[in-house]
Write a protein that holds these residues in place. Structure first.
Motif, short mmCIF file in Angstrom:
data_model
loop_
_atom_site.label_atom_id
_atom_site.label_comp_id
_atom_site.label_asym_id
_atom_site.label_seq_id
_atom_site.Cartn_x
_atom_site.Cartn_y
_atom_site.Cartn_z
N THR A 3 53.00 12.05 -12.53
CA THR A 3 54.19 11.47 -13.50
C THR A 3 54.57 11.40 -14.68
N ILE A 4 55.82 12.07 -15.49
CA ILE A 4 55.78 11.97 -16.85
C ILE A 4 57.07 11.62 -17.22
N ILE A 5 57.38 10.58 -17.75
CA ILE A 5 58.65 9.79 -18.46
C ILE A 5 58.57 10.93 -19.89
N ALA A 6 60.18 11.06 -19.58
CA ALA A 6 60.65 11.54 -21.56
C ALA A 6 61.64 10.61 -21.32
N VAL A 26 64.55 19.90 -18.87
CA VAL A 26 63.68 18.76 -18.10
C VAL A 26 63.39 19.45 -16.58
N ILE A 27 64.64 20.41 -16.33
CA ILE A 27 64.18 20.84 -15.07
C ILE A 27 62.94 22.19 -15.08
N LYS A 28 62.91 22.65 -16.04
CA LYS A 28 61.65 23.68 -16.43
C LYS A 28 61.00 22.58 -17.23
N GLU A 29 60.42 21.60 -17.30
CA GLU A 29 59.18 20.46 -16.83
C GLU A 29 59.27 20.32 -15.57
N GLN A 30 59.56 19.40 -14.50
CA GLN A 30 59.96 19.54 -13.68
C GLN A 30 59.06 20.90 -12.74
N ALA A 31 59.27 21.72 -13.09
CA ALA A 31 59.57 22.70 -12.52
C ALA A 31 57.66 23.31 -12.24
#
Length: 410
Positions: A3-6, A26-31
């Protein structure tokens, strides 16, 4: 799955276009295969507008109702960002601070986080959603809305990271990372790849407004790594953690400065009437922050206490001292404006004596007068004339070879 918090501050989400850019990021990060929780602040313009609305209605709005009002700013931002993520095909849900389980004490406008219940966040993460949390806010035991004061959104992010056992917290800002000095005033300032919690605390307390000290303190307590990175550019940023790999021969890690410092001096007829405790208790009761303190007690000379405050607290400080003059027992008060504080910071200073002497020698060589001094194990601060602040910062940056990697790489 880690899990990452941004966390994204006001400048990153100030317009619809910027919100869409954050949504793409954030979509790219979650991917990349992570659980992602995003914490957002409110837009600065919205905060100002809400406060103005309140003061158009009353000169003295209650702290409780101001919390209810101001909390809506971040709620608006979290909802807009969630809409943008959904519009781009991502899965997301927005949660207010209390929906996210952030529980606080009942100190309105400056509440402290007491517990975080992340069951609801975990249920959304299990469904593959990006959870967008309104930062800066929570709820009391009796379900009153609270706001967390300065550094509240960053503190929200770190508190969620602790409760979720997150890998790290990414703090997105308008800078690439933590620099050896402000690049706007020091030409050869360079970005540090790593910095310790203690060094970051010193920088934060010395006027570097990228990260609030309370968020750093919480991260240090629970050993949550923080990364300061850019809203705009794809760079690694600066990692803040416990122990860092010290760069060769780099005893001092950076230079910080703070402008608009005022020195207040109060004098007494005798030592018996001088009381540091009473003076600073009176100022603390009015939430006036005092920085560098110097007491002079010399035989044959009337004792004095000098201390520095920020420019915006000057008028209130004078008022408090004037009202309390009889009870505090001082005979005169004086002040000096047009000052600045310049500091050097570095964990390596603990085991390397002579750093302060080297600092004073360089400032003397530059004919920059030093009016006050404050030290800790990893910091030395001096008060200098404000018109010498930039020159002092550049001289110290050069003295401790802080541009050495940039120069060797060019």
């Amino acid at each position: 799955m880690q899990t990452i918090i941004a966390k994204f501050g006001g400048p990153a989400i100030a317009t619809a276009e910027k919100i869409r850019n954050v949504a793409k990021k954030v979509i790219k990060e979650q991917a990349s295969g992570i659980n992602l929780v995003v914490v957002v602040s409110s837009m600065a313009s919205i905060r100002r507008e809400l406060r103005q609305f309140a003061h158009d209605i009353t000169d003295e709005p209650s702290k409780r109702e101001m919390d209810v009002l101001i909390a809506t700013g971040a709620q608006m931002t979290s909802a807009l960002l969630t809409m943008a993520i959904q519009e781009l095909g991502g899965k997301a849900v927005s949660l207010t601070g209390w929906q996210a389980g952030i529980k606080t004490n009942d100190t309105h406008r400056n509440a402290r986080v007491e517990d975080v219940d992340v069951k609801r966040i975990k249920s959304h993460l299990a469904q593959g959603e990006i959870v967008v949390v309104s930062g800066f806010q929570g709820i009391t035991e009796v379900h009153d809305i609270t706001t967390l004061g300065k550094g509240g959104s960053e503190t929200s992010a770190v508190a969620l990271a602790v409760a979720l056992e997150a890998e790290r917290v990414d703090i997105y800002s308008n800078v690439d990372g933590i620099f050896t000095a402000d690049p706007q005033i020091v030409e050869h300032a360079r970005m540090l790849p790593e910095i310790s919690y203690d060094e970051m605390l010193e920088f934060a307390n010395l006027g570097a407004h990228i990260l609030h000290p309370r968020a750093v303190e919480l991260a240090k307590k629970y050993e949550i790594p923080l990364v300061i990175r850019s809203n705009e550019r794809d760079v690694d940023g600066t990692l803040i953690k416990g122990d860092v790999e010290m760069e060769k021969n780099l005893i001092v890690r950076g230079v910080a400065y703070e402008s608009d410092i005022i020195r207040l001096t109060i004098g007494y007829d005798s030592y018996e009437t001088a009381s540091l405790a009473e003076v600073f208790h009176a100022l603390a009761e009015h939430e006036i922050n005092v920085d560098i303190i110097v007491q002079a007690v010399i035989d044959g000379i009337k004792p004095t206490i000098s201390f520095t405050i920020a420019k915006e607290e000057f008028a209130e400080s004078l008022r408090v001292l004037e009202v309390s003059k009889l009870s505090l027992g001082f005979s005169f008060a004086d002040f000096e404006v047009g000052l600045a504080k310049v500091s050097i910071v570095g964990s390596g200073m603990v085991s390397n004596p002579g750093v302060a002497a080297r600092m004073f020698a360089r400032l003397g060589k530059e004919h920059i007068p030093v009016k006050m001094v404050s030290t800790s194990e990893i910091k030395v601060s001096v008060v200098v004339p404000q018109d010498e602040m930039v020159r002092a910062a550049n001289a110290l940056h050069d003295e401790f070879n802080l541009a050495i990697l940039e120069i060797s790489a060019s």
